[in-house]
Structures are given as structure tokens and as C-alpha cells.
Design a protein around this motif. Structure first.
Motif, PDB file in Angstrom:
ATOM      1  N   ILE A   5     -54.107   8.728  72.672  1.00 40.51           N
ATOM      2  CA  ILE A   5     -53.660  10.190  73.252  1.00 40.51           C
ATOM      3  C   ILE A   5     -52.813  10.740  71.973  1.00 40.51           C
ATOM      4  CG2 ILE A   5     -52.348  11.720  74.871  1.00 40.51           C
ATOM      5  CD1 ILE A   5     -53.197   9.414  76.954  1.00 40.51           C
ATOM      6  N   LYS A   6     -51.921  10.108  71.502  1.00 43.22           N
ATOM      7  CA  LYS A   6     -51.108  10.621  70.175  1.00 43.22           C
ATOM      8  C   LYS A   6     -52.133  10.910  68.870  1.00 43.22           C
ATOM      9  CE  LYS A   6     -46.922   7.878  71.217  1.00 43.22           C
ATOM     10  NZ  LYS A   6     -46.247   6.735  70.437  1.00 43.22           N
ATOM     11  N   MET A   7     -53.019  10.123  68.935  1.00 44.09           N
ATOM     12  CA  MET A   7     -54.218  10.413  67.898  1.00 44.09           C
ATOM     13  C   MET A   7     -54.947  11.709  67.983  1.00 44.09           C
ATOM     14  SD  MET A   7     -55.280   9.619  64.958  1.00 44.09           S
ATOM     15  CE  MET A   7     -54.960   8.149  64.652  1.00 44.09           C
ATOM     16  N   LEU A   8     -55.383  11.774  69.411  1.00 47.36           N
ATOM     17  CA  LEU A   8     -56.044  12.829  69.830  1.00 47.36           C
ATOM     18  C   LEU A   8     -55.028  14.356  69.655  1.00 47.36           C
ATOM     19  CD1 LEU A   8     -57.787  11.888  72.842  1.00 47.36           C
ATOM     20  CD2 LEU A   8     -58.689  11.972  70.524  1.00 47.36           C
ATOM     21  N   HIS A  11     -55.961  17.462  67.483  1.00 47.86           N
ATOM     22  CA  HIS A  11     -55.980  18.738  68.286  1.00 47.86           C
ATOM     23  C   HIS A  11     -54.964  19.965  67.295  1.00 47.86           C
ATOM     24  CE1 HIS A  11     -54.147  21.965  70.860  1.00 47.86           C
ATOM     25  NE2 HIS A  11     -55.390  21.841  71.344  1.00 47.86           N
ATOM     26  N   GLU A  12     -53.857  19.292  66.806  1.00 46.18           N
ATOM     27  CA  GLU A  12     -52.956  19.932  65.960  1.00 46.18           C
ATOM     28  C   GLU A  12     -53.679  20.462  64.660  1.00 46.18           C
ATOM     29  OE1 GLU A  12     -48.769  19.686  63.667  1.00 46.18           O
ATOM     30  OE2 GLU A  12     -49.217  18.261  65.128  1.00 46.18           O
ATOM     31  N   GLY A  13     -54.588  19.462  63.957  1.00 41.33           N
ATOM     32  CA  GLY A  13     -55.153  20.046  62.868  1.00 41.33           C
ATOM     33  C   GLY A  13     -56.410  20.942  63.073  1.00 41.33           C
ATOM     34  N   ILE A  14     -57.064  21.003  64.215  1.00 40.94           N
ATOM     35  CA  ILE A  14     -58.135  21.908  64.412  1.00 40.94           C
ATOM     36  C   ILE A  14     -57.442  23.400  64.958  1.00 40.94           C
ATOM     37  CG2 ILE A  14     -59.859  20.193  64.732  1.00 40.94           C
ATOM     38  CD1 ILE A  14     -59.822  20.632  67.390  1.00 40.94           C
ATOM     39  N   GLY A  60     -50.753  25.001  57.083  1.00 38.67           N
ATOM     40  CA  GLY A  60     -51.733  25.905  57.927  1.00 38.67           C
ATOM     41  C   GLY A  60     -53.194  25.796  57.509  1.00 38.67           C
ATOM     42  N   LYS A  61     -53.486  24.606  56.785  1.00 39.48           N
ATOM     43  CA  LYS A  61     -55.137  24.252  56.171  1.00 39.48           C
ATOM     44  C   LYS A  61     -55.544  23.772  57.594  1.00 39.48           C
ATOM     45  CE  LYS A  61     -54.232  23.646  51.344  1.00 39.48           C
ATOM     46  NZ  LYS A  61     -54.082  22.278  50.605  1.00 39.48           N
ATOM     47  N   LEU A  62     -56.846  24.301  58.087  1.00 36.91           N
ATOM     48  CA  LEU A  62     -57.352  23.663  59.130  1.00 36.91           C
ATOM     49  C   LEU A  62     -58.530  22.548  58.829  1.00 36.91           C
ATOM     50  CD1 LEU A  62     -58.251  27.013  61.171  1.00 36.91           C
ATOM     51  CD2 LEU A  62     -56.362  25.367  61.831  1.00 36.91           C
ATOM     52  N   ILE A  63     -58.371  21.636  59.899  1.00 38.50           N
ATOM     53  CA  ILE A  63     -59.382  20.534  59.560  1.00 38.50           C
ATOM     54  C   ILE A  63     -60.816  21.315  59.455  1.00 38.50           C
ATOM     55  CG2 ILE A  63     -60.707  18.481  60.574  1.00 38.50           C
ATOM     56  CD1 ILE A  63     -57.944  17.641  61.374  1.00 38.50           C
TER      57      ILE A  63
END
Length: 71
Positions: free
Chosen positions: A24-27, A31-34, A41-44
Motif C-alpha cells: 500500500i505504501k508503494m501504491l 499515486h503521488e507520481g501520477i 512536479g514532473k509527472l510519471i
């Protein structure tokens, strides 16, 4: 990026049951990256249309995992 969504769809629920809170921490990091991005602020997936579509697929996969739904 689409391979990320595919991986989450195929193994996401099982990984949650195996690794629990660590998964869940990895998810949450994904989530933060997308959503808000990383490193100024660079998005995945980048800013291109394809990146936005891939982020949407990943978001749906993340929501399904957290809700316990099969994709």
C-alpha cells in the motif's frame, strides 16, 4: 507506462494480500507520481497525451486494488 498498469491489474490484489501495508505504501508513491508528480512536479509518463492516458489506466488499476475489485 501501460506495462505498469498491466502489472498492477494482473498482480495488484495478490501483492496486496502478500505484502500488505508495504504494498500500500508503494501504491501511494505511484499515486503521488501520477497525480502531483515528483522532482519539481514532473509527472510519471510525461506531459504528452499518451502519458495522460497511461496515468488514467494506472489510476483505475490503483483504485481497483484498493477497493478489492478484479480488473
Amino acid at each position: 507506462m501501460s506495462s505498469c498498469a498491466a502489472g498492477l491489474e494482473v498482480l495488484g490484489l495478490e501483492a496486496k494480500s502478500v505484502w500488505g501495508q508495504q504494498w500500500i505504501k508503494m501504491l501511494a508513491l505511484i499515486h503521488e507520481g501520477i497525480t502531483t508528480g515528483y522532482d519539481n512536479g514532473k509527472l510519471i509518463g510525461g506531459e504528452a497525451t499518451e502519458g495522460a492516458a497511461a496515468r488514467t489506466r494506472v489510476m483505475v488499476a490503483l483504485e481497483n486494488i484498493m477497493n478489492g475489485a478484479q480488473s
